[in-house]
Scaffold this motif. Structure first.
Motif, mmCIF file in Angstrom:
data_model
loop_
_atom_site.group_PDB
_atom_site.id
_atom_site.type_symbol
_atom_site.label_atom_id
_atom_site.label_comp_id
_atom_site.label_asym_id
_atom_site.label_seq_id
_atom_site.Cartn_x
_atom_site.Cartn_y
_atom_site.Cartn_z
ATOM 1 N N ARG A 176 0.975 -1.283 0.336
ATOM 2 C CA ARG A 176 0.093 -0.359 0.434
ATOM 3 C C ARG A 176 0.662 1.432 -0.177
ATOM 4 N NH1 ARG A 176 -5.853 -1.455 2.381
ATOM 5 N NH2 ARG A 176 -4.979 -3.821 2.111
ATOM 6 N N SER A 177 2.055 1.180 -0.022
ATOM 7 C CA SER A 177 3.119 2.332 0.900
ATOM 8 C C SER A 177 2.887 2.426 -0.522
ATOM 9 C CB SER A 177 4.360 2.721 1.871
ATOM 10 O OG SER A 177 4.753 1.131 1.433
ATOM 11 N N HIS A 178 3.485 1.971 -1.624
ATOM 12 C CA HIS A 178 3.922 2.168 -2.825
ATOM 13 C C HIS A 178 2.837 1.914 -3.778
ATOM 14 C CE1 HIS A 178 8.008 0.608 -1.053
ATOM 15 N NE2 HIS A 178 7.962 1.784 -0.689
ATOM 16 N N ILE A 190 -10.983 7.899 -5.806
ATOM 17 C CA ILE A 190 -10.311 8.591 -4.451
ATOM 18 C C ILE A 190 -10.760 8.372 -3.478
ATOM 19 C CG2 ILE A 190 -9.535 10.380 -3.822
ATOM 20 C CD1 ILE A 190 -9.095 9.871 -6.529
ATOM 21 N N VAL A 191 -11.725 8.267 -3.200
ATOM 22 C CA VAL A 191 -12.745 7.627 -1.123
ATOM 23 C C VAL A 191 -12.012 6.657 -1.137
ATOM 24 C CG1 VAL A 191 -14.153 7.265 -0.562
ATOM 25 C CG2 VAL A 191 -14.421 9.244 -1.146
ATOM 26 N N PRO A 192 -12.247 4.906 -2.733
ATOM 27 C CA PRO A 192 -12.114 3.931 -2.314
ATOM 28 C C PRO A 192 -9.995 4.117 -1.708
ATOM 29 C CG PRO A 192 -13.832 4.015 -3.907
ATOM 30 C CD PRO A 192 -13.412 5.214 -3.627
ATOM 31 N N ALA A 193 -9.681 4.230 -2.447
ATOM 32 C CA ALA A 193 -8.176 4.637 -2.599
ATOM 33 C C ALA A 193 -7.400 4.751 -1.423
ATOM 34 C CB ALA A 193 -7.289 5.497 -3.787
ATOM 35 N N LEU A 194 -8.083 5.986 -1.182
ATOM 36 C CA LEU A 194 -8.260 6.646 0.541
ATOM 37 C C LEU A 194 -8.466 5.693 1.557
ATOM 38 C CD1 LEU A 194 -8.368 10.136 0.251
ATOM 39 C CD2 LEU A 194 -6.645 9.107 -0.144
ATOM 40 N N THR A 195 -9.296 5.010 1.414
ATOM 41 C CA THR A 195 -10.110 4.717 2.504
ATOM 42 C C THR A 195 -8.634 3.182 2.169
ATOM 43 O OG1 THR A 195 -12.025 4.812 2.061
ATOM 44 C CG2 THR A 195 -11.249 3.305 3.283
ATOM 45 N N ALA A 196 -8.762 2.557 1.471
ATOM 46 C CA ALA A 196 -7.842 1.865 1.877
ATOM 47 C C ALA A 196 -6.190 2.056 1.699
ATOM 48 C CB ALA A 196 -7.748 0.828 0.090
ATOM 49 N N GLY A 197 -5.445 3.059 2.391
ATOM 50 C CA GLY A 197 -4.272 3.772 2.715
ATOM 51 C C GLY A 197 -3.180 3.685 1.057
ATOM 52 N N ILE A 198 -3.802 3.717 -0.227
ATOM 53 C CA ILE A 198 -3.079 3.668 -0.740
ATOM 54 C C ILE A 198 -3.193 5.393 -1.437
ATOM 55 C CG2 ILE A 198 -3.051 1.535 -1.745
ATOM 56 C CD1 ILE A 198 -4.774 2.800 -3.879
ATOM 57 N N VAL A 218 -12.582 11.310 4.245
ATOM 58 C CA VAL A 218 -11.200 10.328 4.576
ATOM 59 C C VAL A 218 -9.912 10.511 5.106
ATOM 60 C CG1 VAL A 218 -9.732 8.088 4.289
ATOM 61 C CG2 VAL A 218 -12.660 8.509 3.303
ATOM 62 N N GLU A 219 -9.231 10.762 5.725
ATOM 63 C CA GLU A 219 -7.945 11.207 5.815
ATOM 64 C C GLU A 219 -6.621 10.024 5.609
ATOM 65 O OE1 GLU A 219 -5.298 14.048 7.298
ATOM 66 O OE2 GLU A 219 -7.689 13.900 7.982
ATOM 67 N N PRO A 220 -6.129 10.623 4.698
ATOM 68 C CA PRO A 220 -5.174 10.577 3.988
ATOM 69 C C PRO A 220 -3.774 10.135 4.466
ATOM 70 C CG PRO A 220 -5.595 12.209 2.848
ATOM 71 C CD PRO A 220 -6.354 12.335 3.525
ATOM 72 N N LYS A 221 -3.636 8.749 3.715
ATOM 73 C CA LYS A 221 -3.003 8.282 5.302
ATOM 74 C C LYS A 221 -0.838 8.127 3.574
ATOM 75 C CE LYS A 221 -5.465 4.332 7.504
ATOM 76 N NZ LYS A 221 -6.903 4.130 6.966
ATOM 77 N N GLY A 222 -1.759 8.545 2.926
ATOM 78 C CA GLY A 222 0.037 9.306 1.959
ATOM 79 C C GLY A 222 -0.484 10.026 1.720
ATOM 80 N N ALA A 223 -0.473 10.253 0.571
ATOM 81 C CA ALA A 223 -0.169 11.471 -0.778
ATOM 82 C C ALA A 223 -1.239 11.589 -1.145
ATOM 83 C CB ALA A 223 1.409 10.560 -2.264
ATOM 84 N N PHE A 224 -1.955 12.695 -1.417
ATOM 85 C CA PHE A 224 -3.367 12.885 -2.270
ATOM 86 C C PHE A 224 -2.813 13.846 -2.854
ATOM 87 C CE2 PHE A 224 -7.804 14.563 -1.490
ATOM 88 C CZ PHE A 224 -7.995 13.972 -2.897
ATOM 89 N N PHE A 225 -3.338 14.042 -4.265
ATOM 90 C CA PHE A 225 -3.054 15.273 -5.299
ATOM 91 C C PHE A 225 -4.530 14.961 -6.147
ATOM 92 C CE2 PHE A 225 0.886 14.156 -4.442
ATOM 93 C CZ PHE A 225 1.669 14.968 -3.835
ATOM 94 N N THR A 236 4.327 14.755 -10.751
ATOM 95 C CA THR A 236 3.935 14.517 -9.511
ATOM 96 C C THR A 236 4.600 13.358 -8.190
ATOM 97 O OG1 THR A 236 1.954 15.956 -10.261
ATOM 98 C CG2 THR A 236 1.857 14.915 -7.966
ATOM 99 N N ILE A 237 4.729 12.033 -9.109
ATOM 100 C CA ILE A 237 4.704 11.266 -8.572
ATOM 101 C C ILE A 237 5.735 10.983 -7.888
ATOM 102 C CG2 ILE A 237 4.623 8.765 -8.325
ATOM 103 C CD1 ILE A 237 2.207 8.470 -10.205
ATOM 104 N N HIS A 238 7.357 11.353 -8.269
ATOM 105 C CA HIS A 238 8.780 11.389 -8.948
ATOM 106 C C HIS A 238 9.016 12.925 -8.274
ATOM 107 C CE1 HIS A 238 9.047 9.539 -12.872
ATOM 108 N NE2 HIS A 238 8.717 8.575 -11.740
ATOM 109 N N GLY A 239 8.213 13.664 -7.974
ATOM 110 C CA GLY A 239 8.596 14.674 -6.409
ATOM 111 C C GLY A 239 8.415 14.168 -5.580
ATOM 112 N N TYR A 240 7.366 13.786 -5.454
ATOM 113 C CA TYR A 240 6.772 12.661 -3.885
ATOM 114 C C TYR A 240 7.553 12.309 -3.633
ATOM 115 C CZ TYR A 240 4.582 9.985 -0.448
ATOM 116 O OH TYR A 240 3.665 10.013 0.905
#
Length: 246
Positions: A176-178, A190-198, A218-225, A236-240
């Motif tokens: 999930r972190s990658h 978006i909401v399913p992704a953030l809920t899943a923690g990606i 949903v509070e993002p656990k990782g990046a959200f743009f 955006t991905i590479h900058g993060y």
């Protein structure tokens, strides 16, 4: 570091909504002609068709017949309301009109190929996650030759929600972190992704289908743009990633 990147298809990589809007315009024109003199307005017709279409998706997921059925049900609703006799010829016309939306030539969004090329050449693993019926979605995928980027990593679901997202993550062994989800729909991407923690990237469109518009609680656990163009995705991905501690 290598990432697994899930892309939505419709209105993320290829155009979709504008063809539905064009067909809905034709539907509204036909209805206002048939119901001329009743006081029925285009706005009321659109509102009822949208209501019926979305109710069908909530009940049974993304099925192609829901769209033409929404035309028929809207027509029957106002026929009953205004006491106008229903016509089998008119209903057949509406059915064929609704189905015609699936026959259009697929048109990629600007920078689709450049974006996918850059991400793939950077070593990332690309996945395609789309909602709808397999035959219809496969036709679109083949028309723009997306198999060259996604190969067998293509998931077509009748419902795009947290359960479908979790199933893909679990069966695919995603870290999930990658992992990233990139799509235009706040509701189904978006909401399913953030809920899943990606990680998630919301691709804004000029005009969004009402079904896709929901709040994000949903509070993002990782990046959200939120981005406006596909070509902004790789940087955006590479900058993060560059900002993360080693």
């Amino acid at each position: 570091m290598k990432q697994k990147i899930l892309f939505d298809l419709d209105d993320t990589l290829i155009y979709c909504n504008k063809y539905f809007y064009h067909v809905i315009d034709q539907f509204v024109d036909a209805m206002t002609t048939w119901f001329n003199g009743t006081g029925l307005t285009p706005a009321v017709i659109r509102e009822k068709q949208t209501e019926i279409d979305i109710a069908g998706v909530h009940a049974e997921g993304f099925k192609s017949d829901h769209f033409p059925e929404s035309f028929i049900k809207t027509y029957r609703h106002f026929s009953t309301l205004y006491g106008r006799a229903r016509s089998a010829v008119e209903e057949d016309f509406l059915w064929q009109l609704g189905r015609s939306v699936y026959d259009h030539q697929v048109e990629p969004y600007p920078f689709m190929e450049e974006t996918l090329d850059r991400l793939a050449s950077s070593g990332h693993e690309l996945h395609l996650y789309t909602g709808g019926e397999v035959l219809i979605q496969e036709r679109k995928i083949k028309q723009v030759q997306l198999e060259r980027y996604f190969q067998q990593r293509i998931y077509v679901r009748s419902r795009k929600n947290i359960d479908a997202m979790e199933d893909i993550i679990a069966t695919g062994g995603f870290d999930r972190s990658h992992t990233w989800m990139i799509g235009n729909s706040i509701r189904t991407d978006i909401v399913p992704a953030l809920t899943a923690g990606i990680h998630a990237i919301h691709m804004q469109t000029d005009s969004e289908w009402a079904y896709n518009i929901v709040g994000i609680d949903v509070e993002p656990k990782g990046a959200f743009f939120t981005l406006n163009q596909l070509k902004e995705v790789p940087v955006t991905i590479h900058g993060y990633l560059d900002r993360q501690p080693s």
